[in-house]
Design a protein around this motif. Structure first.
Motif, PDB file in Angstrom:
ATOM      1  N   VAL A 164      13.178  18.966   2.220  1.00 43.34           N
ATOM      2  CA  VAL A 164      13.700  18.383   0.696  1.00 43.34           C
ATOM      3  C   VAL A 164      13.953  17.003   0.619  1.00 43.34           C
ATOM      4  N   MET A 165      14.522  16.351   1.629  1.00 45.13           N
ATOM      5  CA  MET A 165      14.639  14.988   1.689  1.00 45.13           C
ATOM      6  C   MET A 165      13.559  14.208   1.767  1.00 45.13           C
ATOM      7  N   ALA A 166      12.548  14.785   2.697  1.00 37.69           N
ATOM      8  CA  ALA A 166      11.375  13.903   2.839  1.00 37.69           C
ATOM      9  C   ALA A 166      10.420  14.042   1.356  1.00 37.69           C
ATOM     10  N   LYS A 167      10.625  15.164   0.875  1.00 37.10           N
ATOM     11  CA  LYS A 167       9.806  15.289  -0.592  1.00 37.10           C
ATOM     12  C   LYS A 167      10.471  14.287  -1.776  1.00 37.10           C
ATOM     13  N   ASP A 168      11.673  14.443  -1.705  1.00 31.58           N
ATOM     14  CA  ASP A 168      12.718  13.581  -2.615  1.00 31.58           C
ATOM     15  C   ASP A 168      12.268  12.203  -2.518  1.00 31.58           C
ATOM     16  N   ALA A 169      12.145  11.636  -1.191  1.00 26.25           N
ATOM     17  CA  ALA A 169      11.935  10.266  -0.766  1.00 26.25           C
ATOM     18  C   ALA A 169      10.528   9.924  -1.393  1.00 26.25           C
ATOM     19  N   ALA A 170       9.482  10.472  -0.870  1.00 30.00           N
ATOM     20  CA  ALA A 170       8.144  10.516  -1.287  1.00 30.00           C
ATOM     21  C   ALA A 170       7.948  10.149  -2.860  1.00 30.00           C
ATOM     22  N   GLU A 171       8.696  11.311  -3.479  1.00 33.75           N
ATOM     23  CA  GLU A 171       8.621  11.223  -5.012  1.00 33.75           C
ATOM     24  C   GLU A 171       9.077  10.299  -5.815  1.00 33.75           C
ATOM     25  N   ASP A 172      10.416   9.775  -4.958  1.00 33.59           N
ATOM     26  CA  ASP A 172      11.055   8.426  -5.594  1.00 33.59           C
ATOM     27  C   ASP A 172      10.209   7.371  -5.342  1.00 33.59           C
ATOM     28  N   MET A 173       9.588   6.890  -4.327  1.00 33.22           N
ATOM     29  CA  MET A 173       8.845   5.855  -4.177  1.00 33.22           C
ATOM     30  C   MET A 173       7.504   5.954  -5.076  1.00 33.22           C
ATOM     31  N   PHE A 174       6.946   7.295  -5.071  1.00 27.90           N
ATOM     32  CA  PHE A 174       5.865   7.270  -6.052  1.00 27.90           C
ATOM     33  C   PHE A 174       5.881   6.953  -7.289  1.00 27.90           C
ATOM     34  N   ASP A 175       7.189   7.353  -8.082  1.00 28.09           N
ATOM     35  CA  ASP A 175       7.654   7.269  -9.634  1.00 28.09           C
ATOM     36  C   ASP A 175       7.635   5.577  -9.630  1.00 28.09           C
ATOM     37  N   LEU A 176       8.487   5.075  -8.700  1.00 27.41           N
ATOM     38  CA  LEU A 176       8.623   3.746  -8.809  1.00 27.41           C
ATOM     39  C   LEU A 176       7.241   3.073  -8.827  1.00 27.41           C
ATOM     40  N   TRP A 177       6.378   3.144  -8.046  1.00 23.39           N
ATOM     41  CA  TRP A 177       5.336   2.347  -7.963  1.00 23.39           C
ATOM     42  C   TRP A 177       4.293   2.658  -9.303  1.00 23.39           C
ATOM     43  N   LYS A 178       4.384   4.028  -9.634  1.00 22.80           N
ATOM     44  CA  LYS A 178       3.549   4.509 -10.595  1.00 22.80           C
ATOM     45  C   LYS A 178       3.993   3.890 -11.989  1.00 22.80           C
ATOM     46  N   HIS A 179       5.322   3.646 -12.107  1.00 20.12           N
ATOM     47  CA  HIS A 179       5.663   3.170 -13.397  1.00 20.12           C
ATOM     48  C   HIS A 179       5.914   1.483 -13.430  1.00 20.12           C
ATOM     49  N   SER A 180       5.083   1.054 -12.271  1.00 19.77           N
ATOM     50  CA  SER A 180       5.109  -0.662 -12.087  1.00 19.77           C
ATOM     51  C   SER A 180       3.675  -1.077 -12.413  1.00 19.77           C
ATOM     52  N   PRO A 181       3.018  -1.832 -13.377  1.00 21.73           N
ATOM     53  CA  PRO A 181       1.785  -1.753 -13.457  1.00 21.73           C
ATOM     54  C   PRO A 181       1.000  -2.340 -12.107  1.00 21.73           C
ATOM     55  N   GLY A 182       1.547  -3.389 -11.485  1.00 22.68           N
ATOM     56  CA  GLY A 182       0.727  -3.891 -10.409  1.00 22.68           C
ATOM     57  C   GLY A 182       0.696  -2.867  -9.201  1.00 22.68           C
ATOM     58  N   HIS A 183       1.859  -2.224  -9.131  1.00 24.79           N
ATOM     59  CA  HIS A 183       1.860  -1.207  -7.823  1.00 24.79           C
ATOM     60  C   HIS A 183       0.693  -0.023  -8.212  1.00 24.79           C
ATOM     61  N   ASN A 184       0.911   0.548  -9.609  1.00 23.89           N
ATOM     62  CA  ASN A 184       0.206   1.524 -10.145  1.00 23.89           C
ATOM     63  C   ASN A 184      -1.360   1.291 -10.112  1.00 23.89           C
ATOM     64  N   GLU A 185      -1.637  -0.016 -10.190  1.00 21.42           N
ATOM     65  CA  GLU A 185      -3.233  -0.578 -10.045  1.00 21.42           C
ATOM     66  C   GLU A 185      -3.559  -0.323  -8.694  1.00 21.42           C
ATOM     67  N   ASN A 186      -2.488  -0.823  -7.481  1.00 19.05           N
ATOM     68  CA  ASN A 186      -3.035  -0.492  -6.260  1.00 19.05           C
ATOM     69  C   ASN A 186      -3.277   0.838  -5.919  1.00 19.05           C
ATOM     70  N   MET A 187      -2.390   1.773  -6.468  1.00 17.95           N
ATOM     71  CA  MET A 187      -2.510   3.078  -6.119  1.00 17.95           C
ATOM     72  C   MET A 187      -3.860   3.706  -6.684  1.00 17.95           C
ATOM     73  N   LEU A 188      -4.270   3.238  -7.693  1.00 22.94           N
ATOM     74  CA  LEU A 188      -5.485   3.641  -8.512  1.00 22.94           C
ATOM     75  C   LEU A 188      -6.794   3.232  -8.035  1.00 22.94           C
ATOM     76  N   ARG A 189      -6.990   1.648  -7.349  1.00 23.16           N
ATOM     77  CA  ARG A 189      -7.983   1.016  -7.549  1.00 23.16           C
ATOM     78  C   ARG A 189      -9.089   1.987  -6.821  1.00 23.16           C
ATOM     79  N   ARG A 190     -10.401   1.701  -7.500  1.00 22.45           N
ATOM     80  CA  ARG A 190     -11.590   2.585  -7.345  1.00 22.45           C
ATOM     81  C   ARG A 190     -12.004   2.133  -5.845  1.00 22.45           C
ATOM     82  N   ASP A 191     -11.952   0.837  -5.426  1.00 23.06           N
ATOM     83  CA  ASP A 191     -12.488   0.562  -4.048  1.00 23.06           C
ATOM     84  C   ASP A 191     -11.757   0.731  -2.925  1.00 23.06           C
ATOM     85  N   HIS A 192     -10.543   1.180  -3.066  1.00 24.90           N
ATOM     86  CA  HIS A 192      -9.605   1.534  -1.972  1.00 24.90           C
ATOM     87  C   HIS A 192     -10.084   2.568  -1.038  1.00 24.90           C
ATOM     88  N   LEU A 193     -10.360   2.447   0.102  1.00 26.09           N
ATOM     89  CA  LEU A 193     -10.716   3.217   1.122  1.00 26.09           C
ATOM     90  C   LEU A 193      -9.726   4.199   1.725  1.00 26.09           C
TER      91      LEU A 193
END
Length: 381
Positions: A164-193
């Motif tokens: 539960v702790m591991a999943k909560d931590a991952a979801e916390d960080m994912f939500d932080l980056w998802k709601h920040s435009p620059g970080h969200n762009e990094n997570m979705l960049r088409r050319d990231h391998l």
């Protein structure tokens, strides 16, 4: 694009339950050579299990997110995870240094930039031009302050609570980056391998780093699994299948370790400013395919190239260096061969430093449960 985000006062608690064995991880930074030891000791290391479960869950979250946006999924890479983890550890120990840049004067320094830190992990066996780009996200959750990982806070936590702790931590960080435009762009960049995402758990805060690469000249993806959890592994859904991102195999069917050993040999000559010579490589290749040819080396050199190549040998000498060593399975995959290559160059330093050109090969031969590493070098002096 490199972006920064922080979040204060996200608190979490643990519930003590059944005892769980704990072998403290080294409170340190790692290089690729140590991956085999981390893998071996994982089942005894509650802290590292917690970190890897969080990374595993984050990898699924980001690929599910990319798929929902019609983007190709990305590979997991343990080497990038180490680069990310090293930076998370640096920030955890140096809370005032929450940045994408590390200060050389601070403890746990592994490189100023994300690219430098990748170099540190892979023992500088690849050149920067092998990467066409990289990106990094960082985040902190908690109240900051005292640095250092919590090595003892999870020893009495049940497996269910760790999950539960591991999943909560991952979801916390994912939500932080998802709601920040620059970080969200990094997570979705088409050319990231590929990426590696690390979340380290401090006494009063969590630090996270994601390292992405856009392209690598040679790349063999390292998968991540939670097989170490045994019957508890089914609490994590299967990894989202990577869907067709292309990567190049290592040249001449070399595996990853063999490629790194040869790259290390080439780096030694590059450091000594001895240039590679294609005709010498051709001679090495010729000797491999014509083992029956016992002619003197100068005649074999001409035979492997052309009659005109003989003029290059006027007033010069060809020297052959060869050595071999047996390595255990663990030492081989811990890249102990890199140190062996350095010793080989040092032992032959007089001939090497006086040479004009070089060519060579590093061969690997399985010998039961061991590996024989054979170094062959031709020098034009």
């Amino acid at each position: 694009m490199i972006k920064i985000i922080s979040l204060l006062a996200i608190l979490f608690c643990t519930i003590s339950a059944q005892a769980y064995s704990l072998k403290n991880i080294r409170d340190t930074i790692y290089q690729e050579a140590e991956l085999i030891h981390l893998s071996r000791d994982l089942k005894k290391d509650t802290v590292m299990m917690l970190e890897l479960m969080a990374s595993y869950h984050f990898h699924q979250l980001i690929n599910k997110y990319r798929t929902s946006k019609r983007k190709k999924t990305i590979y997991w890479d343990f080497k990038l995870w180490l680069a990310a983890r090293n930076h998370s550890v640096f920030m955890l120990h140096n809370p005032s240094e929450f940045s994408h840049r590390e200060s050389r004067s601070k403890p746990y320094f592994t490189g100023k930039s994300p690219g430098n830190r990748i170099d540190y992990v892979i023992h500088q066996t690849m050149k920067q031009e092998d990467f066409t780009g990289y990106a990094e996200n960082i985040a902190v959750a908690g109240v900051g302050g005292i640095g250092g990982p919590d090595l003892n806070g999870f020893k009495d936590v049940s497996m269910q609570d760790l999950i539960v702790m591991a999943k909560d931590a991952a979801e916390d960080m994912f939500d932080l980056w998802k709601h920040s435009p620059g970080h969200n762009e990094n997570m979705l960049r088409r050319d990231h391998l590929a990426h590696g995402t690390s979340i380290v758990f401090g006494k009063i805060s969590k630090y996270a780093t994601s390292v992405f690469i856009i392209k690598k000249k040679y790349y063999s993806p390292d998968t991540i699994s939670v097989d170490f959890l045994g019957e508890n592994a089914d609490q994590f859904p299967n990894l989202y299948k990577e869907n067709g991102q292309e990567y190049k195999n290592y040249p001449r069917d070399m595996d990853r370790v063999k490629f790194k050993l040869f790259s290390s040999l080439a780096e030694q000559f590059r450091t000594l400013q001895v240039e590679p010579e294609k005709t010498l490589y051709e001679l090495v290749k010729y000797e491999d395919t014509h083992p029956e040819d016992q002619l003197p080396i100068k005649k074999r050199f001409i035979k492997a190239n052309s009659i005109f190549s003989g003029f290059r040998l006027i007033g010069r000498k060809l020297n052959t260096l060869e050595d071999s060593r047996l390595f255990s399975f663990e030492d081989f995959y811990s890249l102990a061969g890199i140190e062996y290559i350095k010793e080989f160059i040092l032992k032959n330093s007089a001939l090497v430093t006086s040479s004009e050109k070089w060519g060579g090969a590093v061969d690997v031969f399985p010998k039961g449960d061991q590996f024989e590493v054979v170094i062959r070098v031709l020098l034009l002096n």
